[in-house]
Scaffold this motif. Structure first.
Motif, PDB file in Angstrom:
ATOM      1  N   SER A  75       0.862  -1.190   0.000  1.00  0.00           N
ATOM      2  CA  SER A  75       0.000   0.000   0.000  1.00  0.00           C
ATOM      3  C   SER A  75       0.894   1.234   0.000  1.00  0.00           C
ATOM      4  CB  SER A  75      -0.891   0.013   1.245  1.00  0.00           C
ATOM      5  OG  SER A  75      -0.110   0.285   2.398  1.00  0.00           O
ATOM      6  N   CYS A  76       0.338   2.359  -0.385  1.00  0.00           N
ATOM      7  CA  CYS A  76       1.113   3.604  -0.370  1.00  0.00           C
ATOM      8  C   CYS A  76       1.589   3.928   1.045  1.00  0.00           C
ATOM      9  CB  CYS A  76       0.300   4.751  -0.959  1.00  0.00           C
ATOM     10  SG  CYS A  76       0.060   4.604  -2.750  1.00  0.00           S
ATOM     11  N   ASP A  77       0.800   3.586   2.051  1.00  0.00           N
ATOM     12  CA  ASP A  77       1.229   3.800   3.437  1.00  0.00           C
ATOM     13  C   ASP A  77       2.473   2.976   3.756  1.00  0.00           C
ATOM     14  OD1 ASP A  77      -0.811   5.603   3.955  1.00  0.00           O
ATOM     15  OD2 ASP A  77      -2.118   4.103   4.875  1.00  0.00           O
ATOM     16  N   GLU A  78       2.532   1.770   3.223  1.00  0.00           N
ATOM     17  CA  GLU A  78       3.703   0.918   3.461  1.00  0.00           C
ATOM     18  C   GLU A  78       4.942   1.452   2.755  1.00  0.00           C
ATOM     19  OE1 GLU A  78       2.399  -3.600   3.992  1.00  0.00           O
ATOM     20  OE2 GLU A  78       1.461  -2.653   2.236  1.00  0.00           O
ATOM     21  N   TRP A  79       4.732   2.178   1.652  1.00  0.00           N
ATOM     22  CA  TRP A  79       5.858   2.788   0.953  1.00  0.00           C
ATOM     23  C   TRP A  79       6.465   3.901   1.782  1.00  0.00           C
ATOM     24  CZ3 TRP A  79       7.894   3.330  -4.262  1.00  0.00           C
ATOM     25  CH2 TRP A  79       7.595   2.251  -5.093  1.00  0.00           C
ATOM     26  N   GLY A  80       5.615   4.612   2.531  1.00  0.00           N
ATOM     27  CA  GLY A  80       6.099   5.804   3.221  1.00  0.00           C
ATOM     28  C   GLY A  80       6.329   6.890   2.186  1.00  0.00           C
ATOM     29  N   ASP A  81       7.509   7.453   2.171  1.00  0.00           N
ATOM     30  CA  ASP A  81       7.868   8.498   1.214  1.00  0.00           C
ATOM     31  C   ASP A  81       8.456   7.840  -0.028  1.00  0.00           C
ATOM     32  OD1 ASP A  81       8.880  10.624  -0.252  1.00  0.00           O
ATOM     33  OD2 ASP A  81      10.359  11.207   1.252  1.00  0.00           O
ATOM     34  N   ILE A  86      14.212   3.473   1.409  1.00  0.00           N
ATOM     35  CA  ILE A  86      15.466   2.735   1.271  1.00  0.00           C
ATOM     36  C   ILE A  86      15.089   1.277   1.001  1.00  0.00           C
ATOM     37  CG2 ILE A  86      17.582   2.019   2.451  1.00  0.00           C
ATOM     38  CD1 ILE A  86      17.267   4.651   4.108  1.00  0.00           C
ATOM     39  N   PRO A  87      15.410   0.771  -0.197  1.00  0.00           N
ATOM     40  CA  PRO A  87      14.948  -0.570  -0.577  1.00  0.00           C
ATOM     41  C   PRO A  87      15.245  -1.651   0.461  1.00  0.00           C
ATOM     42  CG  PRO A  87      15.944   0.513  -2.453  1.00  0.00           C
ATOM     43  CD  PRO A  87      16.192   1.396  -1.259  1.00  0.00           C
ATOM     44  N   SER A  88      16.395  -1.571   1.108  1.00  0.00           N
ATOM     45  CA  SER A  88      16.766  -2.604   2.076  1.00  0.00           C
ATOM     46  C   SER A  88      16.007  -2.477   3.392  1.00  0.00           C
ATOM     47  CB  SER A  88      18.270  -2.555   2.356  1.00  0.00           C
ATOM     48  OG  SER A  88      18.618  -1.307   2.930  1.00  0.00           O
ATOM     49  N   GLN A  89      15.225  -1.398   3.536  1.00  0.00           N
ATOM     50  CA  GLN A  89      14.444  -1.210   4.751  1.00  0.00           C
ATOM     51  C   GLN A  89      12.940  -1.289   4.485  1.00  0.00           C
ATOM     52  OE1 GLN A  89      15.843   2.468   6.491  1.00  0.00           O
ATOM     53  NE2 GLN A  89      17.870   1.636   6.853  1.00  0.00           N
ATOM     54  N   THR A  90      12.592  -1.955   3.400  1.00  0.00           N
ATOM     55  CA  THR A  90      11.183  -2.155   3.042  1.00  0.00           C
ATOM     56  C   THR A  90      10.807  -3.612   3.320  1.00  0.00           C
ATOM     57  OG1 THR A  90      11.596  -2.895   0.776  1.00  0.00           O
ATOM     58  CG2 THR A  90      11.424  -0.500   1.127  1.00  0.00           C
ATOM     59  N   PRO A  91       9.520  -3.942   3.266  1.00  0.00           N
ATOM     60  CA  PRO A  91       9.122  -5.351   3.378  1.00  0.00           C
ATOM     61  C   PRO A  91       9.684  -6.213   2.235  1.00  0.00           C
ATOM     62  CG  PRO A  91       7.241  -3.931   3.787  1.00  0.00           C
ATOM     63  CD  PRO A  91       8.360  -3.052   3.287  1.00  0.00           C
ATOM     64  N   CYS A  92      10.264  -5.577   1.240  1.00  0.00           N
ATOM     65  CA  CYS A  92      10.820  -6.279   0.076  1.00  0.00           C
ATOM     66  C   CYS A  92      12.354  -6.355   0.146  1.00  0.00           C
ATOM     67  CB  CYS A  92      10.378  -5.582  -1.204  1.00  0.00           C
ATOM     68  SG  CYS A  92       8.579  -5.458  -1.352  1.00  0.00           S
ATOM     69  N   ALA A  93      12.895  -6.259   1.344  1.00  0.00           N
ATOM     70  CA  ALA A  93      14.344  -6.255   1.530  1.00  0.00           C
ATOM     71  C   ALA A  93      15.003  -7.523   0.973  1.00  0.00           C
ATOM     72  CB  ALA A  93      14.684  -6.077   3.001  1.00  0.00           C
ATOM     73  N   ASP A  94      14.343  -8.672   1.121  1.00  0.00           N
ATOM     74  CA  ASP A  94      14.932  -9.915   0.606  1.00  0.00           C
ATOM     75  C   ASP A  94      15.086  -9.872  -0.911  1.00  0.00           C
ATOM     76  OD1 ASP A  94      15.076 -10.940   3.173  1.00  0.00           O
ATOM     77  OD2 ASP A  94      13.271 -12.166   2.963  1.00  0.00           O
ATOM     78  N   GLN A  95      14.065  -9.348  -1.587  1.00  0.00           N
ATOM     79  CA  GLN A  95      14.145  -9.237  -3.049  1.00  0.00           C
ATOM     80  C   GLN A  95      15.216  -8.223  -3.448  1.00  0.00           C
ATOM     81  OE1 GLN A  95      11.388  -9.296  -1.227  1.00  0.00           O
ATOM     82  NE2 GLN A  95      10.002 -10.795  -2.115  1.00  0.00           N
TER      83      GLN A  95
END
Length: 105
Positions: A75-81, A86-95
């Protein structure tokens, strides 16, 4: 059922919820989502795509697509800004780690 085996149902087209409003996936879907969530660093989704491929190159494309599929599902909320995540600090860090670990020149 044929010979005791159950036949899988046909797979239909992806829904808007699965692919986002444009129906694109991977890197393209990620850049669409970036714009949708308010990102302004890139002028357009196409500018995001072009800059990403200019920087990373085609060799990283499978990993970038996997990361993009994960990011576009947030969701846009999960994206933050979207301009400051920072890609490594997202829920998609493993990818993202897979992008960094890709065996590309």
């Amino acid at each position: 059922m044929a010979d005791g085996l159950e036949v899988a149902p046909e797979v239909g087209p992806e829904t808007v919820e699965e692919t986002g409003p444009t129906g694109r996936t991977g890197l393209e879907g990620n850049c669409d989502r970036y714009v949708e969530c308010g990102g302004t660093y890139y002028e357009s989704a196409q500018a995001c795509i072009d800059a990403t491929l200019d920087y990373w190159g085609d060799c990283y494309r499978p990993e970038l697509d996997a990361f993009g599929d994960c990011m576009r599902a947030l969701s846009c909320d999960e994206w933050g800004d979207p301009d400051g995540y920072i890609p490594s600090q997202t829920p998609c860090a493993d990818q993202w780690e897979d992008v960094l670990a890709a065996d590309c020149p």
